[in-house]
Design a protein around this motif. Structure first.
Motif, PDB file in Angstrom:
ATOM      1  N   PRO A 192     -12.350  55.394  35.709  1.00 10.76           N
ATOM      2  CA  PRO A 192     -12.627  54.427  34.903  1.00 10.76           C
ATOM      3  C   PRO A 192     -12.574  52.941  35.938  1.00 10.76           C
ATOM      4  N   GLY A 193     -13.515  52.108  35.827  1.00  9.91           N
ATOM      5  CA  GLY A 193     -13.526  50.971  36.491  1.00  9.91           C
ATOM      6  C   GLY A 193     -14.862  50.051  36.309  1.00  9.91           C
ATOM      7  N   LEU A 194     -14.682  48.811  37.079  1.00  9.85           N
ATOM      8  CA  LEU A 194     -15.624  47.998  37.105  1.00  9.85           C
ATOM      9  C   LEU A 194     -16.355  47.939  38.586  1.00  9.85           C
ATOM     10  N   MET A 231      -7.657  50.080  38.480  1.00  5.60           N
ATOM     11  CA  MET A 231      -6.264  49.812  38.575  1.00  5.60           C
ATOM     12  C   MET A 231      -5.875  48.751  39.649  1.00  5.60           C
ATOM     13  N   LYS A 232      -6.612  47.486  39.613  1.00  2.99           N
ATOM     14  CA  LYS A 232      -6.693  46.230  40.470  1.00  2.99           C
ATOM     15  C   LYS A 232      -6.931  46.833  41.932  1.00  2.99           C
ATOM     16  N   MET A 233      -7.309  47.695  42.408  1.00  5.34           N
ATOM     17  CA  MET A 233      -7.715  48.098  43.671  1.00  5.34           C
ATOM     18  C   MET A 233      -9.362  48.448  43.868  1.00  5.34           C
ATOM     19  N   VAL A 286     -17.855  51.322  33.968  1.00  9.76           N
ATOM     20  CA  VAL A 286     -17.931  52.594  34.014  1.00  9.76           C
ATOM     21  C   VAL A 286     -16.751  53.698  33.608  1.00  9.76           C
ATOM     22  N   ASP A 287     -17.130  54.721  33.106  1.00 10.86           N
ATOM     23  CA  ASP A 287     -15.948  55.878  32.931  1.00 10.86           C
ATOM     24  C   ASP A 287     -15.947  56.779  33.823  1.00 10.86           C
TER      25      ASP A 287
END
Length: 161
Positions: free
Chosen positions: A100-102, A126-128, A151-152
């Motif tokens: 999951p992320g942006l 996760m900030k990466m 997004v998942d």
């Protein structure tokens, strides 16, 4: 147990080497891609012209001759001995979010031709920042995400044809 390698040269000649034989070569690195090799008292100048580490293919110039080389390691040889093909893997058509992320950026457009390794999408998780790349040569069939979208895991991002 000694490691074994199979080297195929110009799709014609096959040679098998043990790790001991490879390590017995007297090599001296001259530059990033050039080497001087001594074997059994004979001197060779070599240069790596092209390398694809993932596919284990190389174009090597030795003295004034150029050779196309494919290297198989122990696992490759075992798979071959079992009658299976290494290249008989499923063709990847869907690029999915590994976590999951942006979506920070979409680097391709629909209809674009891409080569294996080309950057497709930048995903922050996760900030990466994680840059997702094309798994093969192909054409972008559709893009299902936009910059700034969350997004998942396993969500479809890009479909290739």
């Amino acid at each position: 147990m000694d490691k074994k390698y199979k080297v195929k040269v110009n799709d014609s000649y096959e040679h098998r080497f043990s790790n001991e034989e490879v390590l017995s070569l007297d090599t001296q690195k001259i530059s990033e891609s050039k080497y001087h090799v001594l074997q059994d008292g004979k001197s060779f100048n070599s240069e790596i012209l092209y390398s694809n580490f993932l596919k284990k293919t190389y174009s090597i110039k030795i003295n004034s001759n150029t050779y196309q080389v494919e290297i198989s390691n122990e696992l490759d040889l075992l798979i071959e001995d079992m009658g299976l093909a290494i290249s008989a893997t499923k063709q990847v058509n869907d690029i999915k979010a590994p976590m999951p992320g942006l979506i920070l950026d979409v680097l391709v457009e629909q209809g674009a031709s891409v080569s294996e390794g080309d950057y497709l999408v930048v995903l922050e998780a996760m900030k990466m920042e994680n840059t997702l790349t094309a798994p093969r040569d192909g054409v972008v069939k559709s893009i299902t995400v936009t910059k700034g979208e969350t997004v998942d895991k396993n969500q479809l991002l890009i479909e290739m044809e």
